[in-house]
Scaffold this motif. Structure first.
Motif, PDB file in Angstrom:
ATOM      1  N   GLN A 246       0.846  -1.193   0.000  1.00  0.00           N
ATOM      2  CA  GLN A 246       0.000   0.000   0.000  1.00  0.00           C
ATOM      3  C   GLN A 246       0.880   1.242   0.000  1.00  0.00           C
ATOM      4  O   GLN A 246       1.956   1.255   0.612  1.00  0.00           O
ATOM      5  CB  GLN A 246      -0.920   0.010   1.230  1.00  0.00           C
ATOM      6  CG  GLN A 246      -2.125   0.927   1.084  1.00  0.00           C
ATOM      7  CD  GLN A 246      -3.095   0.783   2.245  1.00  0.00           C
ATOM      8  OE1 GLN A 246      -2.713   0.831   3.408  1.00  0.00           O
ATOM      9  NE2 GLN A 246      -4.378   0.605   1.933  1.00  0.00           N
ATOM     10  N   VAL A 247       0.420   2.296  -0.685  1.00  0.00           N
ATOM     11  CA  VAL A 247       1.181   3.544  -0.749  1.00  0.00           C
ATOM     12  C   VAL A 247       0.242   4.738  -0.611  1.00  0.00           C
ATOM     13  O   VAL A 247      -0.952   4.649  -0.883  1.00  0.00           O
ATOM     14  CB  VAL A 247       1.944   3.694  -2.096  1.00  0.00           C
ATOM     15  CG1 VAL A 247       3.065   2.693  -2.214  1.00  0.00           C
ATOM     16  CG2 VAL A 247       0.998   3.586  -3.291  1.00  0.00           C
ATOM     17  N   ASN A 248       0.807   5.855  -0.182  1.00  0.00           N
ATOM     18  CA  ASN A 248       0.147   7.145  -0.325  1.00  0.00           C
ATOM     19  C   ASN A 248       0.558   7.677  -1.697  1.00  0.00           C
ATOM     20  O   ASN A 248       1.696   7.461  -2.132  1.00  0.00           O
ATOM     21  CB  ASN A 248       0.613   8.118   0.759  1.00  0.00           C
ATOM     22  CG  ASN A 248       0.286   7.627   2.152  1.00  0.00           C
ATOM     23  OD1 ASN A 248      -0.874   7.510   2.522  1.00  0.00           O
ATOM     24  ND2 ASN A 248       1.317   7.307   2.930  1.00  0.00           N
ATOM     25  N   VAL A 249      -0.338   8.352  -2.397  1.00  0.00           N
ATOM     26  CA  VAL A 249      -0.033   8.821  -3.745  1.00  0.00           C
ATOM     27  C   VAL A 249      -0.304  10.314  -3.857  1.00  0.00           C
ATOM     28  O   VAL A 249      -1.370  10.802  -3.454  1.00  0.00           O
ATOM     29  CB  VAL A 249      -0.859   8.072  -4.810  1.00  0.00           C
ATOM     30  CG1 VAL A 249      -0.402   8.471  -6.215  1.00  0.00           C
ATOM     31  CG2 VAL A 249      -0.744   6.556  -4.638  1.00  0.00           C
ATOM     32  N   VAL A 250       0.679  11.041  -4.420  1.00  0.00           N
ATOM     33  CA  VAL A 250       0.526  12.466  -4.740  1.00  0.00           C
ATOM     34  C   VAL A 250       0.701  12.617  -6.249  1.00  0.00           C
ATOM     35  O   VAL A 250       1.716  12.202  -6.802  1.00  0.00           O
ATOM     36  CB  VAL A 250       1.573  13.331  -4.013  1.00  0.00           C
ATOM     37  CG1 VAL A 250       1.442  14.806  -4.440  1.00  0.00           C
ATOM     38  CG2 VAL A 250       1.424  13.217  -2.502  1.00  0.00           C
ATOM     39  N   GLY A 251      -0.299  13.189  -6.921  1.00  0.00           N
ATOM     40  CA  GLY A 251      -0.210  13.371  -8.364  1.00  0.00           C
ATOM     41  C   GLY A 251      -0.549  14.792  -8.763  1.00  0.00           C
ATOM     42  O   GLY A 251      -1.507  15.381  -8.248  1.00  0.00           O
ATOM     43  N   TYR A 252       0.236  15.343  -9.682  1.00  0.00           N
ATOM     44  CA  TYR A 252       0.034  16.712 -10.165  1.00  0.00           C
ATOM     45  C   TYR A 252      -0.388  16.700 -11.627  1.00  0.00           C
ATOM     46  O   TYR A 252       0.290  16.106 -12.465  1.00  0.00           O
ATOM     47  CB  TYR A 252       1.331  17.515  -9.994  1.00  0.00           C
ATOM     48  CG  TYR A 252       1.410  18.743 -10.869  1.00  0.00           C
ATOM     49  CD1 TYR A 252       0.523  19.813 -10.694  1.00  0.00           C
ATOM     50  CD2 TYR A 252       2.371  18.856 -11.879  1.00  0.00           C
ATOM     51  CE1 TYR A 252       0.591  20.936 -11.504  1.00  0.00           C
ATOM     52  CE2 TYR A 252       2.452  19.981 -12.684  1.00  0.00           C
ATOM     53  CZ  TYR A 252       1.555  21.024 -12.497  1.00  0.00           C
ATOM     54  OH  TYR A 252       1.624  22.130 -13.310  1.00  0.00           O
ATOM     55  N   SER A 253      -1.504  17.353 -11.948  1.00  0.00           N
ATOM     56  CA  SER A 253      -1.963  17.556 -13.315  1.00  0.00           C
ATOM     57  C   SER A 253      -2.059  16.217 -14.070  1.00  0.00           C
ATOM     58  O   SER A 253      -2.851  15.362 -13.696  1.00  0.00           O
ATOM     59  CB  SER A 253      -1.045  18.553 -14.022  1.00  0.00           C
ATOM     60  OG  SER A 253      -1.671  19.114 -15.151  1.00  0.00           O
ATOM     61  N   MET A 254      -1.244  15.975 -15.098  1.00  0.00           N
ATOM     62  CA  MET A 254      -1.254  14.673 -15.770  1.00  0.00           C
ATOM     63  C   MET A 254      -1.006  13.551 -14.772  1.00  0.00           C
ATOM     64  O   MET A 254      -1.660  12.499 -14.811  1.00  0.00           O
ATOM     65  CB  MET A 254      -0.185  14.631 -16.860  1.00  0.00           C
ATOM     66  CG  MET A 254      -0.047  13.287 -17.571  1.00  0.00           C
ATOM     67  SD  MET A 254       1.371  13.211 -18.683  1.00  0.00           S
ATOM     68  CE  MET A 254       2.722  12.955 -17.500  1.00  0.00           C
ATOM     69  N   GLY A 255      -0.076  13.762 -13.848  1.00  0.00           N
ATOM     70  CA  GLY A 255       0.203  12.770 -12.813  1.00  0.00           C
ATOM     71  C   GLY A 255      -0.963  12.592 -11.861  1.00  0.00           C
ATOM     72  O   GLY A 255      -1.144  11.527 -11.268  1.00  0.00           O
ATOM     73  N   GLY A 256      -1.779  13.639 -11.715  1.00  0.00           N
ATOM     74  CA  GLY A 256      -2.984  13.537 -10.906  1.00  0.00           C
ATOM     75  C   GLY A 256      -4.033  12.671 -11.586  1.00  0.00           C
ATOM     76  O   GLY A 256      -4.714  11.875 -10.931  1.00  0.00           O
ATOM     77  N   ARG A 257      -4.152  12.808 -12.910  1.00  0.00           N
ATOM     78  CA  ARG A 257      -5.065  11.940 -13.649  1.00  0.00           C
ATOM     79  C   ARG A 257      -4.612  10.489 -13.563  1.00  0.00           C
ATOM     80  O   ARG A 257      -5.422   9.572 -13.433  1.00  0.00           O
ATOM     81  CB  ARG A 257      -5.151  12.392 -15.115  1.00  0.00           C
ATOM     82  CG  ARG A 257      -5.865  13.723 -15.304  1.00  0.00           C
ATOM     83  CD  ARG A 257      -6.110  14.064 -16.762  1.00  0.00           C
ATOM     84  NE  ARG A 257      -4.899  14.414 -17.489  1.00  0.00           N
ATOM     85  CZ  ARG A 257      -4.321  13.690 -18.423  1.00  0.00           C
ATOM     86  NH1 ARG A 257      -4.840  12.501 -18.747  1.00  0.00           N
ATOM     87  NH2 ARG A 257      -3.233  14.094 -19.047  1.00  0.00           N
ATOM     88  N   LEU A 258      -3.292  10.304 -13.617  1.00  0.00           N
ATOM     89  CA  LEU A 258      -2.736   8.953 -13.478  1.00  0.00           C
ATOM     90  C   LEU A 258      -2.973   8.409 -12.069  1.00  0.00           C
ATOM     91  O   LEU A 258      -3.371   7.254 -11.900  1.00  0.00           O
ATOM     92  CB  LEU A 258      -1.237   8.991 -13.793  1.00  0.00           C
ATOM     93  CG  LEU A 258      -0.440   7.703 -13.548  1.00  0.00           C
ATOM     94  CD1 LEU A 258      -1.008   6.539 -14.338  1.00  0.00           C
ATOM     95  CD2 LEU A 258       1.039   7.930 -13.892  1.00  0.00           C
ATOM     96  N   ALA A 259      -2.742   9.238 -11.058  1.00  0.00           N
ATOM     97  CA  ALA A 259      -2.954   8.823  -9.659  1.00  0.00           C
ATOM     98  C   ALA A 259      -4.412   8.431  -9.430  1.00  0.00           C
ATOM     99  O   ALA A 259      -4.706   7.422  -8.770  1.00  0.00           O
ATOM    100  CB  ALA A 259      -2.560   9.954  -8.713  1.00  0.00           C
ATOM    101  N   LEU A 260      -5.327   9.216  -9.971  1.00  0.00           N
ATOM    102  CA  LEU A 260      -6.757   8.941  -9.826  1.00  0.00           C
ATOM    103  C   LEU A 260      -7.130   7.649 -10.547  1.00  0.00           C
ATOM    104  O   LEU A 260      -7.888   6.827 -10.018  1.00  0.00           O
ATOM    105  CB  LEU A 260      -7.548  10.122 -10.400  1.00  0.00           C
ATOM    106  CG  LEU A 260      -9.051  10.163 -10.174  1.00  0.00           C
ATOM    107  CD1 LEU A 260      -9.380  10.112  -8.691  1.00  0.00           C
ATOM    108  CD2 LEU A 260      -9.637  11.416 -10.819  1.00  0.00           C
ATOM    109  N   SER A 261      -6.575   7.448 -11.727  1.00  0.00           N
ATOM    110  CA  SER A 261      -6.835   6.226 -12.493  1.00  0.00           C
ATOM    111  C   SER A 261      -6.298   5.002 -11.757  1.00  0.00           C
ATOM    112  O   SER A 261      -6.945   3.944 -11.715  1.00  0.00           O
ATOM    113  CB  SER A 261      -6.189   6.323 -13.882  1.00  0.00           C
ATOM    114  OG  SER A 261      -6.719   7.413 -14.616  1.00  0.00           O
ATOM    115  N   PHE A 262      -5.111   5.148 -11.162  1.00  0.00           N
ATOM    116  CA  PHE A 262      -4.515   4.051 -10.399  1.00  0.00           C
ATOM    117  C   PHE A 262      -5.363   3.726  -9.171  1.00  0.00           C
ATOM    118  O   PHE A 262      -5.617   2.553  -8.869  1.00  0.00           O
ATOM    119  CB  PHE A 262      -3.092   4.425  -9.979  1.00  0.00           C
ATOM    120  CG  PHE A 262      -2.382   3.336  -9.224  1.00  0.00           C
ATOM    121  CD1 PHE A 262      -1.847   2.243  -9.887  1.00  0.00           C
ATOM    122  CD2 PHE A 262      -2.257   3.412  -7.843  1.00  0.00           C
ATOM    123  CE1 PHE A 262      -1.199   1.223  -9.186  1.00  0.00           C
ATOM    124  CE2 PHE A 262      -1.610   2.408  -7.137  1.00  0.00           C
ATOM    125  CZ  PHE A 262      -1.080   1.308  -7.810  1.00  0.00           C
TER     126      PHE A 262
END
Length: 276
Positions: free
Chosen positions: A87-103
């Motif tokens: 398990q991890v905590n995830v921080v995503g910005y912009s494109m990385g935020g869309r990726l984080a949300l998808s993950f």
């Protein structure tokens, strides 16, 4: 360190000990985007900063398929398996935020807490997706035709990043250097493969996200403030923070404030949610 993930060579910077914290940068960024943030968080967290495919030191294949949102989500899943993280905590910005949300939507059991900075769940209608896909493809063609420097000159002048012109010159130079470090094929294929126009919309699946979610936006970035406000109403355990006088890239424009808010959220989620 380089990892073979879903058939692609990815660069992953890992530093520190403690609870794992996965960092996902935006378009034209890299793991270096988080350098100021990492210095603060390595004291308490095992920071895992990924160069997303087509960016930084990760591979930039000519084939489009490995750039799809689904393929990159699977690459992250494989990364966690290889480094034995449950398990991890995830921080995503912009494109990385869309990726984080998808993950988080695909593998909710792997995400303890989720921080989305200036991010969206994609576009709601097929018409919106079609128009955005066309724009992204035009931009991708421009990159291939005119080269990285011409694109960066254009990209840093768009309204989304206008507030960054107020930053100290050395910060602006560091951002520009990072953008210029990429390849034409990497950025072009990133737009074609995981741009907002081709990403599957997650608007109707936001209520499936049961982990604590923090939505951070900059006051100047009105478009994403509105998106964040709507997202907050749909995600069961979401809270939002708007940073005054700041634009799209809060972690660049206000690194101290961004770091403090994320730190408080990760450390004391229940209390944090109760006071927002």
């Amino acid at each position: 360190m380089m990892y073979q993930l879903n058939g692609v060579s990815y660069y992953v910077h890992t530093e520190g000990k403690g609870e794992p914290l996965l960092l996902l940068h935006g378009f034209t960024g890299s793991s270096q985007t988080w350098r100021t943030f990492i210095k603060k968080f390595v004291k308490d967290y095992q920071v895992i900063a990924v160069d997303i495919i087509g960016h930084g030191q990760s591979a930039a294949p000519k084939e489009i398929k490995p750039y799809s949102m689904e393929a990159v989500v699977e690459a992250l899943h494989e990364l966690l398996q290889q480094i034995s993280l449950s398990q991890v905590n995830v921080v995503g910005y912009s494109m990385g935020g869309r990726l984080a949300l998808s993950f988080a939507q695909r593998y909710p059991h792997l995400v303890k807490k989720l921080v989305l900075e200036s991010a969206s769940p994609g576009l709601k209608t097929r018409e919106e997706q079609k128009l955005r896909k066309e724009k992204d493809e035009q931009l991708a063609s421009r990159i291939m035709k005119n080269g990285i420097e011409e694109f960066v000159n254009f990209w840093e002048g768009i309204p989304l990043f206008s507030s960054q012109k107020q930053l100290p010159s050395h910060v602006q130079e560091a951002v520009r250097k990072e953008r210029l470090s990429h390849t034409e094929i990497g950025l072009s294929n990133s737009l074609k493969g995981m741009g907002t126009g081709v990403q599957p919309s997650l608007w109707e699946k936001l209520d499936d996200l049961l982990m604590p979610v923090l939505l951070i936006t900059g006051e100047v970035d009105r478009k994403f403030c509105l998106i964040s406000k709507e997202m907050q109403t749909l995600i069961p355990n979401a809270t939002s923070k708007i940073i005054l006088g700041t634009g799209h890239a809060i972690h660049v424009e206000q690194p101290e404030i961004f770091g403090r808010i994320v730190s408080e959220f990760l450390a004391t989620t229940s209390e944090f949610l109760a006071t927002t």
